[in-house]
Scaffold this motif. Structure first.
Motif, PDB file in Angstrom:
ATOM      1  N   ASN A  63       0.878  -1.183   0.000  1.00 14.61           N
ATOM      2  CA  ASN A  63       0.000   0.000   0.000  1.00 14.61           C
ATOM      3  C   ASN A  63       0.905   1.219   0.000  1.00 14.61           C
ATOM      4  O   ASN A  63       1.370   1.655   1.048  1.00 14.61           O
ATOM      5  N   GLN A 112      -1.632  -1.171  -4.190  1.00 16.54           N
ATOM      6  CA  GLN A 112      -2.753  -0.243  -4.125  1.00 16.54           C
ATOM      7  C   GLN A 112      -2.385   0.905  -3.190  1.00 16.54           C
ATOM      8  O   GLN A 112      -1.530   0.750  -2.326  1.00 16.54           O
ATOM      9  N   PHE A 143      -3.923  -1.742  -8.581  1.00 10.92           N
ATOM     10  CA  PHE A 143      -4.762  -0.567  -8.812  1.00 10.92           C
ATOM     11  C   PHE A 143      -6.254  -0.895  -8.890  1.00 10.92           C
ATOM     12  O   PHE A 143      -6.728  -1.559  -9.799  1.00 10.92           O
ATOM     13  N   SER A 144      -6.960  -0.393  -7.902  1.00 10.60           N
ATOM     14  CA  SER A 144      -8.408  -0.556  -7.836  1.00 10.60           C
ATOM     15  C   SER A 144      -9.079   0.240  -8.947  1.00 10.60           C
ATOM     16  O   SER A 144      -8.467   1.133  -9.548  1.00 10.60           O
ATOM     17  N   GLU A 147      -8.519   3.855  -8.495  1.00 13.53           N
ATOM     18  CA  GLU A 147      -7.196   4.311  -8.921  1.00 13.53           C
ATOM     19  C   GLU A 147      -7.097   4.377 -10.440  1.00 13.53           C
ATOM     20  O   GLU A 147      -6.457   5.278 -10.992  1.00 13.53           O
TER      21      GLU A 147
END
Length: 414
Positions: A63, A112, A143-144, A147
């Motif tokens: 993260n 992320q 990457f969500s 994002e």
């Protein structure tokens, strides 16, 4: 609802009938013997659909920043740009962590972070290229959808174009987080200004169309109701039938202890996370609704704890997720289940549930299938880590580390 009605619903699913949303909502209220019948039905479906193997992946979470321009009310991880606890890992440190994970046997790194202000438009692409250049064999799960949308806006391109750029840079799959609950009325209350259901879906469709698989999630136990949860599952079921791009479904229990909307009492109807029976029912119903198309139902030990995660293996789940090594988001919210499980520990949990451990990759391809018997396996370097916080670092140490303190780039200060 009568025992006979419950039996009719469960028998219908076992005979191949699709579970309707209304019937799923009815199952959300069962307790006692009816709950046990639901659990047994889910366990039998799991056996028919995926057998007795239970998977896990050796991975590491990175993260990279907790600084975020959003103010999601459920998120205890994010910090503002002026926070003394705001951090931003530089690319060299991210690459170092990825290489270290690979040296310890990891096959995946999950990257992320928050949506930090002042980021270079090339940041996401450059970061992935740097990781892939250093460790080309490592699967980059990064990457969500939130994002991805943010990154596309930074670059001034469409979401579909940005996903192709990420894929060419080395992104192998996307986490399907930021889903929360697919009800924009709920989303507006728990995370005003966050990505909408339609925008989340746009990212997922674009990823699947580009050949980039994703996970799918649901955050439950806050202000959502039974119908909203079941509609969420149905939405995922229909999307998976169209694209086939989801690798697994992961229910995520709301961790309330440090969440702003709990601490500040922002929502009168807020629940302090789901009960044990609510968690059990959701996993079982997820197998009944999704198992024919998703196959893999993953339980998050970092959210539920090891004991509950093990129990869910008898309620439809067939995967324990990953070793994680580092975990910041749930930890910052108050989860007390640690940030690391060794491969040996995951295998023990699986065997004690009467199942067969399988080390897999991110796409659920078997790397090694172990004996289901309670026999010692060959110890790995990751199994020998006695103090993971000292070896790999922790969130509490990271937010105090001046080397990675977030500083807004000079050009964007105002």
């Amino acid at each position: 609802m009568s025992d006979r009605e419950i039996r009719t619903i469960l028998d219908g699913v076992l005979n191949g009938r699709e579970l309707a949303v209304d019937d799923a909502v009815r199952l959300c209220t069962v307790n006692g013997p009816e709950l046990h019948a639901l659990m047994q039905t889910a366990d039998e479906l799991r056996r028919q659909q995926v057998g007795d193997d239970v998977g896990y992946v050796i991975n590491r979470n990175i993260n990279f920043t907790n600084v975020c321009i959003k103010g999601c009310r459920f998120c205890a991880f994010s910090r503002t740009r002026r926070s003394e606890e705001g951090y931003f890992l530089d690319t060299d440190e991210i690459v170092r962590r990825a290489k270290e994970a690979h040296d310890y046997g990891a096959t995946e790194v999950c990257i992320q972070g928050g949506l930090a202000p002042g980021q270079d438009p090339d940041y996401y692409v450059d970061l992935v290229q740097a990781v892939k250049a250093a460790v080309p064999a490592l699967h980059v799960h990064a990457f969500s959808p939130e994002e991805v949308k943010f990154g596309a806006e930074l670059r001034g391109v469409s979401i579909a174009e940005f996903i192709v750029e990420l894929k060419e840079a080395g992104v192998d799959s996307l986490p399907g987080t930021a889903a929360e609950v697919f009800d924009d009325g709920v989303r507006d209350k728990i995370a005003p200004g966050r990505i909408t259901t339609a925008e989340w879906t746009e990212v997922i469709r674009a990823a699947h169309a580009a050949g980039v698989p994703t996970t799918a999630t649901l955050m439950h136990g806050h202000i959502e109701n039974d119908l909203q949860r079941m509609r969420h599952l149905d939405y995922l079921r229909r999307l998976q039938s169209e694209t086939g791009g989801f690798t697994e479904f992961v229910p995520l229990s709301f961790v309330h202890e440090e969440a702003p909307m709990h601490m500040r009492r922002l929502l009168p109807s807020l629940r302090p996370g789901p009960t044990a029976n609510e968690v059990t029912r959701l996993y079982a119903i997820a197998r009944l609704m999704l198992g024919a198309t998703f196959r893999n139902i993953q339980v998050s030990w970092v959210k539920e704890g090891v004991n509950m995660a093990q129990a869910m293996l008898s309620c439809g789940a067939n995967d324990l997720g990953g070793t994680l090594i580092n975990e910041s988001i749930s930890t910052s919210a108050g989860a007390r289940h640690g940030q690391f499980q060794s491969p040996a520990s995951l295998r023990r949990i699986i065997r004690e549930a009467g199942r067969v451990p399988v080390e897999r990759d991110t796409r659920y391809r078997t790397l090694r299938r172990f004996s289901g018997d309670h026999v010692p396996d060959e110890e790995t370097s990751l199994d020998r880590v006695s103090n993971p916080d000292a070896t790999f670092g922790s969130y509490s140490r990271l937010i105090e580390d001046n080397r990675f303190r977030f500083h807004l780039p000079v050009a964007t200060k105002g």
